[in-house]
Design a protein around this motif. Structure first.
Motif, short mmCIF file in Angstrom:
data_model
loop_
_atom_site.label_atom_id
_atom_site.label_comp_id
_atom_site.label_asym_id
_atom_site.label_seq_id
_atom_site.Cartn_x
_atom_site.Cartn_y
_atom_site.Cartn_z
N THR A 8 0.83 -1.19 0.00
CA THR A 8 0.00 0.00 0.00
C THR A 8 0.87 1.25 0.00
O THR A 8 1.79 1.37 0.81
CB THR A 8 -0.93 0.04 1.23
OG1 THR A 8 -1.74 -1.14 1.24
CG2 THR A 8 -1.83 1.26 1.20
N THR A 9 0.58 2.16 -0.93
CA THR A 9 1.21 3.47 -0.96
C THR A 9 0.36 4.40 -0.12
O THR A 9 -0.74 4.80 -0.54
CB THR A 9 1.34 3.98 -2.39
OG1 THR A 9 2.05 3.02 -3.19
CG2 THR A 9 2.07 5.31 -2.44
N ARG A 10 0.86 4.76 1.07
CA ARG A 10 0.10 5.58 2.02
C ARG A 10 0.59 7.02 1.95
O ARG A 10 1.70 7.33 2.38
CB ARG A 10 0.24 5.01 3.43
CG ARG A 10 -0.34 3.60 3.58
CD ARG A 10 -0.32 3.14 5.03
NE ARG A 10 -1.04 1.88 5.20
CZ ARG A 10 -0.45 0.69 5.25
NH1 ARG A 10 0.87 0.61 5.16
NH2 ARG A 10 -1.17 -0.40 5.40
N PHE A 11 -0.24 7.89 1.43
CA PHE A 11 0.17 9.28 1.24
C PHE A 11 0.08 10.09 2.53
O PHE A 11 0.85 11.02 2.73
CB PHE A 11 -0.68 9.92 0.14
CG PHE A 11 -0.48 9.29 -1.20
CD1 PHE A 11 0.59 9.65 -2.00
CD2 PHE A 11 -1.35 8.31 -1.67
CE1 PHE A 11 0.80 9.06 -3.23
CE2 PHE A 11 -1.16 7.72 -2.90
CZ PHE A 11 -0.08 8.09 -3.70
N HIS A 19 -8.44 8.36 4.30
CA HIS A 19 -7.21 8.01 3.61
C HIS A 19 -7.55 7.70 2.15
O HIS A 19 -8.54 7.00 1.88
CB HIS A 19 -6.54 6.79 4.23
CG HIS A 19 -5.94 7.03 5.58
ND1 HIS A 19 -5.61 6.01 6.44
CD2 HIS A 19 -5.60 8.19 6.21
CE1 HIS A 19 -5.10 6.53 7.55
NE2 HIS A 19 -5.08 7.84 7.43
N VAL A 20 -6.76 8.23 1.24
CA VAL A 20 -6.85 7.88 -0.17
C VAL A 20 -5.47 7.37 -0.57
O VAL A 20 -4.52 8.14 -0.69
CB VAL A 20 -7.28 9.07 -1.04
CG1 VAL A 20 -7.36 8.66 -2.51
CG2 VAL A 20 -8.63 9.63 -0.57
N ASN A 21 -5.36 6.05 -0.70
CA ASN A 21 -4.10 5.37 -0.94
C ASN A 21 -4.10 4.66 -2.28
O ASN A 21 -5.13 4.62 -2.98
CB ASN A 21 -3.84 4.33 0.16
CG ASN A 21 -3.78 4.95 1.55
OD1 ASN A 21 -3.29 6.06 1.72
ND2 ASN A 21 -4.27 4.22 2.54
N ILE A 22 -2.97 4.08 -2.64
CA ILE A 22 -2.89 3.20 -3.80
C ILE A 22 -2.48 1.82 -3.31
O ILE A 22 -1.49 1.68 -2.58
CB ILE A 22 -1.90 3.70 -4.86
CG1 ILE A 22 -2.42 5.01 -5.48
CG2 ILE A 22 -1.69 2.66 -5.95
CD1 ILE A 22 -1.48 5.63 -6.49
N PHE A 36 -1.78 -5.32 -10.56
CA PHE A 36 -3.13 -4.82 -10.35
C PHE A 36 -3.04 -3.71 -9.32
O PHE A 36 -2.58 -3.93 -8.20
CB PHE A 36 -4.03 -5.96 -9.85
CG PHE A 36 -5.45 -5.54 -9.53
CD1 PHE A 36 -6.27 -5.01 -10.51
CD2 PHE A 36 -5.96 -5.71 -8.25
CE1 PHE A 36 -7.58 -4.65 -10.22
CE2 PHE A 36 -7.26 -5.34 -7.95
CZ PHE A 36 -8.08 -4.82 -8.94
N ARG A 37 -3.47 -2.47 -9.69
CA ARG A 37 -3.35 -1.33 -8.80
C ARG A 37 -4.66 -0.55 -8.79
O ARG A 37 -5.32 -0.39 -9.83
CB ARG A 37 -2.23 -0.37 -9.23
CG ARG A 37 -0.87 -1.00 -9.40
CD ARG A 37 0.19 0.05 -9.66
NE ARG A 37 0.63 0.68 -8.42
CZ ARG A 37 1.00 1.95 -8.30
NH1 ARG A 37 0.92 2.75 -9.35
NH2 ARG A 37 1.43 2.43 -7.15
N TYR A 38 -5.04 -0.07 -7.60
CA TYR A 38 -6.24 0.76 -7.53
C TYR A 38 -6.08 1.88 -6.52
O TYR A 38 -5.32 1.78 -5.56
CB TYR A 38 -7.49 -0.08 -7.23
CG TYR A 38 -7.45 -0.96 -6.01
CD1 TYR A 38 -7.63 -0.45 -4.73
CD2 TYR A 38 -7.28 -2.34 -6.14
CE1 TYR A 38 -7.63 -1.28 -3.61
CE2 TYR A 38 -7.28 -3.17 -5.03
CZ TYR A 38 -7.46 -2.63 -3.77
OH TYR A 38 -7.45 -3.45 -2.67
#
Length: 278
Positions: free
Chosen positions: A178-181, A192-195, A258-260
């Motif tokens: 998870t990319t946690r901004f 949270h809006v992450n990738i 697979f990324r969202y």
């Protein structure tokens, strides 16, 4: 800087020869809005936005999203807004999926390119313009910020997908990350809006069932997603909404990653009364 690519080929109109059958699903527990239905005919115009149209893919609605709205914005060259947010209590996240734009936050200019990410607290003075010769497309997630007495407001920040290192989920050997901004320990944030990234073959190995509401926009790749009792195929350009406590799991079969982009509400007590009934 890595050249990333995210799905952004929206619009147009299908020919009369196309079959009507599609993948759109709307239930009490989840919804799937596939890329094929995000056509020009379903776009919206917004007040005080020039040369701009939006695909609204989530909004607060009985039986649908309760805590957030999400738009896919397309701003033509020379377009934008100097009055973008009409709600002084709304916070926002912007994520650029194609093109470039100029975001001005409290007088400071930020040149945002594909993969760029911005968090905008409520009450912030901001503007947005497309000063390039090509359209720019970006996601705009909006939420009514829930203030807590004694806890301050989070600051605005601008970063990018490339600038934030993904954090692997424990026991996954880096195949699920998870990319946690925003710092997950920062209690000031109520969303949270992450990738989320799955390598080919990676899975969510249990049916997650939790209080957080989700919005998931597939940026890249394809997978089979478990939504409540159903397995649903999804691919880049599709959007999923998951109600609180909707069981969910995932199998990323490949051939690529697979990324969202993932929205969730966090760090607040549950409301016990309907404010409309007070």
């Amino acid at each position: 800087m890595t050249n990333r690519s995210y799905y952004a080929a929206l619009g147009g109109h299908p020919p009369q020869t196309d079959l009507l059958t599609g993948r759109a699903v709307f239930t009490e527990a989840y919804a799937v809005i596939p890329k094929g239905v995000m056509r020009d005919i379903v776009t919206s115009l917004l007040p005080f936005w020039d040369k701009t149209h939006a695909w609204v893919i989530a909004r607060p609605l009985s039986g649908f999203a309760e805590t957030f709205s999400q738009y896919i914005m397309e701003v033509a060259p020379g377009g934008g807004s100097d009055r973008p947010e009409p709600d002084p209590e709304a916070e926002g996240v912007l994520f650029v999926v194609d093109g470039a734009m100029t975001l001005t936050l409290s007088g400071q200019r930020h040149e945002m390119k594909t993969g760029g990410y911005a968090f905008i607290p409520p009450g912030t003075n901001w503007t947005l313009t497309n000063e390039t010769s090509e359209p720019v497309k970006f996601h705009w997630v909006r939420k009514a910020f829930e203030k807590v007495e004694g806890i301050g407001m989070p600051e605005a920040f601008v970063t990018s997908d490339d600038a934030v290192k993904p954090v692997a989920m424990p026991g996954t050997d880096g195949k699920w990350a998870t990319t946690r901004f925003a710092d997950p320990s920062d209690i000031r944030h109520d969303m949270h809006v992450n990738i989320v990234t799955f390598e080919p073959g990676a899975i969510i190995p249990f049916a997650e069932t939790h209080v957080m509401e989700h919005g998931l926009y597939v940026l890249e790749g394809k997978a089979v997603y478990r939504l409540n009792n159903d397995w649903v195929e999804v691919e880049a350009g599709d959007f999923m909404w998951l109600r609180s406590f909707c069981p969910q799991a995932c199998y990323a079969g490949g051939p690529g990653r697979f990324r969202y982009l993932l929205y969730k509400d966090v760090n607040r007590h549950m409301r016990l009364r309907n404010p409309l009934l007070r």
